[in-house]
Design a protein around this motif. Structure first.
Motif, mmCIF file in Angstrom:
data_model
loop_
_atom_site.group_PDB
_atom_site.id
_atom_site.type_symbol
_atom_site.label_atom_id
_atom_site.label_comp_id
_atom_site.label_asym_id
_atom_site.label_seq_id
_atom_site.Cartn_x
_atom_site.Cartn_y
_atom_site.Cartn_z
ATOM 1 N N GLN A 242 -11.699 -1.375 2.541
ATOM 2 C CA GLN A 242 -11.225 -0.901 3.838
ATOM 3 C C GLN A 242 -9.806 -1.380 4.107
ATOM 4 O OE1 GLN A 242 -13.403 -1.214 7.409
ATOM 5 N NE2 GLN A 242 -15.177 -0.084 6.680
ATOM 6 N N ILE A 243 -9.533 -2.620 3.758
ATOM 7 C CA ILE A 243 -8.183 -3.158 3.935
ATOM 8 C C ILE A 243 -7.186 -2.371 3.087
ATOM 9 C CG2 ILE A 243 -6.706 -5.167 3.497
ATOM 10 C CD1 ILE A 243 -9.194 -6.900 4.151
ATOM 11 N N LEU A 244 -7.531 -2.168 1.816
ATOM 12 C CA LEU A 244 -6.642 -1.424 0.918
ATOM 13 C C LEU A 244 -6.441 0.008 1.388
ATOM 14 C CD1 LEU A 244 -7.907 -2.683 -2.565
ATOM 15 C CD2 LEU A 244 -5.841 -3.396 -1.333
ATOM 16 N N ASP A 245 -7.516 0.638 1.867
ATOM 17 C CA ASP A 245 -7.405 2.021 2.322
ATOM 18 C C ASP A 245 -6.462 2.147 3.513
ATOM 19 O OD1 ASP A 245 -9.051 3.016 0.359
ATOM 20 O OD2 ASP A 245 -10.847 3.079 1.624
ATOM 21 N N GLN A 246 -6.484 1.158 4.394
ATOM 22 C CA GLN A 246 -5.570 1.211 5.535
ATOM 23 C C GLN A 246 -4.122 1.052 5.079
ATOM 24 O OE1 GLN A 246 -6.364 -0.441 9.345
ATOM 25 N NE2 GLN A 246 -8.543 -0.805 8.903
ATOM 26 N N LEU A 247 -3.910 0.235 4.065
ATOM 27 C CA LEU A 247 -2.551 0.097 3.534
ATOM 28 C C LEU A 247 -2.117 1.385 2.842
ATOM 29 C CD1 LEU A 247 -2.642 -3.529 2.059
ATOM 30 C CD2 LEU A 247 -1.870 -2.778 4.314
ATOM 31 N N ALA A 248 -3.032 2.012 2.077
ATOM 32 C CA ALA A 248 -2.704 3.261 1.398
ATOM 33 C C ALA A 248 -2.390 4.355 2.400
ATOM 34 C CB ALA A 248 -3.860 3.673 0.489
ATOM 35 N N ALA A 249 -3.116 4.370 3.530
ATOM 36 C CA ALA A 249 -2.863 5.381 4.558
ATOM 37 C C ALA A 249 -1.453 5.243 5.115
ATOM 38 C CB ALA A 249 -3.898 5.248 5.676
ATOM 39 N N ARG A 250 -0.953 4.025 5.188
ATOM 40 C CA ARG A 250 0.414 3.811 5.676
ATOM 41 C C ARG A 250 1.442 4.205 4.619
ATOM 42 N NH1 ARG A 250 1.287 1.604 10.381
ATOM 43 N NH2 ARG A 250 -0.560 0.939 11.541
ATOM 44 N N ALA A 251 1.048 4.112 3.349
ATOM 45 C CA ALA A 251 1.954 4.584 2.289
ATOM 46 C C ALA A 251 2.031 6.105 2.327
ATOM 47 C CB ALA A 251 1.458 4.097 0.929
ATOM 48 N N GLY A 252 0.876 6.744 2.544
ATOM 49 C CA GLY A 252 0.824 8.187 2.753
ATOM 50 C C GLY A 252 1.158 9.013 1.520
ATOM 51 N N GLY A 253 1.045 10.338 1.684
ATOM 52 C CA GLY A 253 1.456 11.295 0.665
ATOM 53 C C GLY A 253 0.802 11.084 -0.682
ATOM 54 N N LEU A 254 1.565 11.389 -1.732
ATOM 55 C CA LEU A 254 1.056 11.264 -3.088
ATOM 56 C C LEU A 254 0.708 9.826 -3.434
ATOM 57 C CD1 LEU A 254 3.382 13.677 -5.097
ATOM 58 C CD2 LEU A 254 0.942 13.965 -4.651
ATOM 59 N N VAL A 255 1.507 8.879 -2.933
ATOM 60 C CA VAL A 255 1.248 7.471 -3.245
ATOM 61 C C VAL A 255 -0.134 7.065 -2.740
ATOM 62 C CG1 VAL A 255 1.952 5.093 -2.775
ATOM 63 C CG2 VAL A 255 3.677 6.821 -3.303
ATOM 64 N N GLY A 256 -0.459 7.479 -1.522
ATOM 65 C CA GLY A 256 -1.770 7.158 -0.975
ATOM 66 C C GLY A 256 -2.889 7.762 -1.797
ATOM 67 N N ARG A 257 -2.698 8.997 -2.248
ATOM 68 C CA ARG A 257 -3.724 9.668 -3.060
ATOM 69 C C ARG A 257 -3.859 9.002 -4.421
ATOM 70 N NH1 ARG A 257 -2.788 15.798 -4.456
ATOM 71 N NH2 ARG A 257 -1.845 14.934 -6.342
ATOM 72 N N TRP A 258 -2.731 8.652 -5.038
ATOM 73 C CA TRP A 258 -2.787 7.986 -6.346
ATOM 74 C C TRP A 258 -3.492 6.631 -6.243
ATOM 75 C CZ3 TRP A 258 3.084 9.111 -7.216
ATOM 76 C CH2 TRP A 258 3.233 10.453 -7.632
ATOM 77 N N LEU A 259 -3.173 5.903 -5.178
ATOM 78 C CA LEU A 259 -3.827 4.608 -4.984
ATOM 79 C C LEU A 259 -5.334 4.782 -4.806
ATOM 80 C CD1 LEU A 259 -1.269 2.855 -2.624
ATOM 81 C CD2 LEU A 259 -1.884 2.111 -4.926
ATOM 82 N N ASP A 260 -5.727 5.778 -4.037
ATOM 83 C CA ASP A 260 -7.145 6.025 -3.815
ATOM 84 C C ASP A 260 -7.862 6.284 -5.133
ATOM 85 O OD1 ASP A 260 -9.452 6.653 -1.959
ATOM 86 O OD2 ASP A 260 -9.269 8.592 -2.966
ATOM 87 N N GLU A 261 -7.274 7.105 -5.993
ATOM 88 C CA GLU A 261 -7.913 7.424 -7.272
ATOM 89 C C GLU A 261 -7.936 6.209 -8.199
ATOM 90 O OE1 GLU A 261 -6.367 10.956 -9.060
ATOM 91 O OE2 GLU A 261 -6.779 12.201 -7.296
ATOM 92 N N ALA A 262 -6.853 5.425 -8.212
ATOM 93 C CA ALA A 262 -6.822 4.224 -9.058
ATOM 94 C C ALA A 262 -7.851 3.205 -8.582
ATOM 95 C CB ALA A 262 -5.424 3.615 -9.053
ATOM 96 N N TRP A 263 -7.962 3.035 -7.271
ATOM 97 C CA TRP A 263 -8.935 2.072 -6.740
ATOM 98 C C TRP A 263 -10.360 2.557 -6.951
ATOM 99 C CZ3 TRP A 263 -5.661 1.520 -1.679
ATOM 100 C CH2 TRP A 263 -4.588 0.644 -1.932
ATOM 101 N N ASN A 264 -10.583 3.875 -6.891
ATOM 102 C CA ASN A 264 -11.921 4.391 -7.197
ATOM 103 C C ASN A 264 -12.321 4.031 -8.625
ATOM 104 O OD1 ASN A 264 -12.354 5.529 -4.689
ATOM 105 N ND2 ASN A 264 -11.789 7.607 -5.305
ATOM 106 N N GLN A 265 -11.382 4.178 -9.545
ATOM 107 C CA GLN A 265 -11.680 3.813 -10.936
ATOM 108 C C GLN A 265 -11.920 2.312 -11.067
ATOM 109 O OE1 GLN A 265 -12.396 5.675 -13.362
ATOM 110 N NE2 GLN A 265 -11.263 7.601 -13.319
#
Length: 262
Positions: free
Chosen positions: A144-167
């Protein structure tokens, strides 16, 4: 990883959202949590029946999960859950190392930082406990903490982070099967650095967390018991080519299991 009993689990009933969206969330969670074991074959009818989903929604979801690298189509055989290998772990670590340091440039507002600090302190109380519920809650809080940080990064970076963290979550769940449990590092120093605008300190905390995950994954991979080697790509090919008896009698050596993790 996440489960229905966790206070951080947010899955909703099928009626609360479009069926296709629910199917994607459910199947993604099943893959990430290793409810669908890495390296195993699955078919659309079987998945639809097992999870109570429509065939069309399952098919659409699998196409999306394939784009995320979580499953792969097997011509004339259906689908295969992506195996967890040294090569995958190495790819995830390299991707995270390339992308995550950019989070150090985020500046957290006071109220956001306070909320995340409370969350990380809640998780800190669970560090060192080895029961499953504590581990599930700790990892969910960290995500949850990481997701909130990724949301602030936004755009492609946020999506890439989400996929990397899922893995990364899937890798941790896979090693849970072997009794090797990864506990995330505490995030309070990172949150404090982001709130203060100290990018250098934030990058240092991010690097330390990545190193901890790499050290854990490397040690866990090298100690992988033969009962879990079925998740490897080559073992899966051997099973299809020579039958289960040969596959059960073959175990990759240490260099094969490690792959290119470093």
């Amino acid at each position: 990883m996440y489960d229905h009993s966790s206070p951080f689990a947010q899955a909703r009933a099928p009626g609360a959202e479009p069926k296709a969206a629910f199917a994607l969330k459910r199947l993604r969670r099943a893959v990430i949590e290793c409810e669908l074991r890495p390296g195993t074959d699955c078919s659309e009818p079987d998945l639809a029946q097992r999870f109570g989903l429509g065939r069309a929604a399952v098919r659409t979801s699998l196409v999306t999960l394939a784009a995320e690298g979580l499953v792969a189509v097997e011509p004339r055989r259906g689908w295969r859950v992506a195996p967890v290998t040294g090569a995958l772990i190495g790819d995830v670590i390299r991707a995270r190392t390339a992308i995550e340091p950019g989070l150090a440039e985020i500046r957290l507002p006071h109220d956001t930082a306070a909320g995340l600090t409370a969350l990380t302190r809640m998780g800190a109380a669970l560090h060192g406990r080895d029961d499953r519920q504590a581990l599930v809650t700790l990892r969910a809080a960290d995500r949850q903490i990481l997701d909130q940080l990724a949301a602030r990064a936004g755009g492609l970076v946020g999506r890439w982070l989400d996929e990397a963290w899922n893995q990364a979550d899937r890798i941790a769940a896979f090693f849970d099967l072997a009794g090797r449990h990864h506990q995330p590092v505490g995030r309070e120093p990172l949150i404090a650095a982001l709130a203060a605008g100290d990018a250098a300190a934030a990058r240092s905390e991010i690097a330390a967390a990545l190193t901890a995950f790499q050290d854990f994954a490397t040690a866990a991979l090298l100690s992988l018991p033969s009962s879990l080697d079925v998740a490897g790509v080559e073992d899966g090919r051997r099973r299809r080519q020579t039958g289960p008896a040969t596959a059960r009698g073959t175990r990759p050596d240490r260099s094969q299991r490690q792959g290119d993790i470093t």
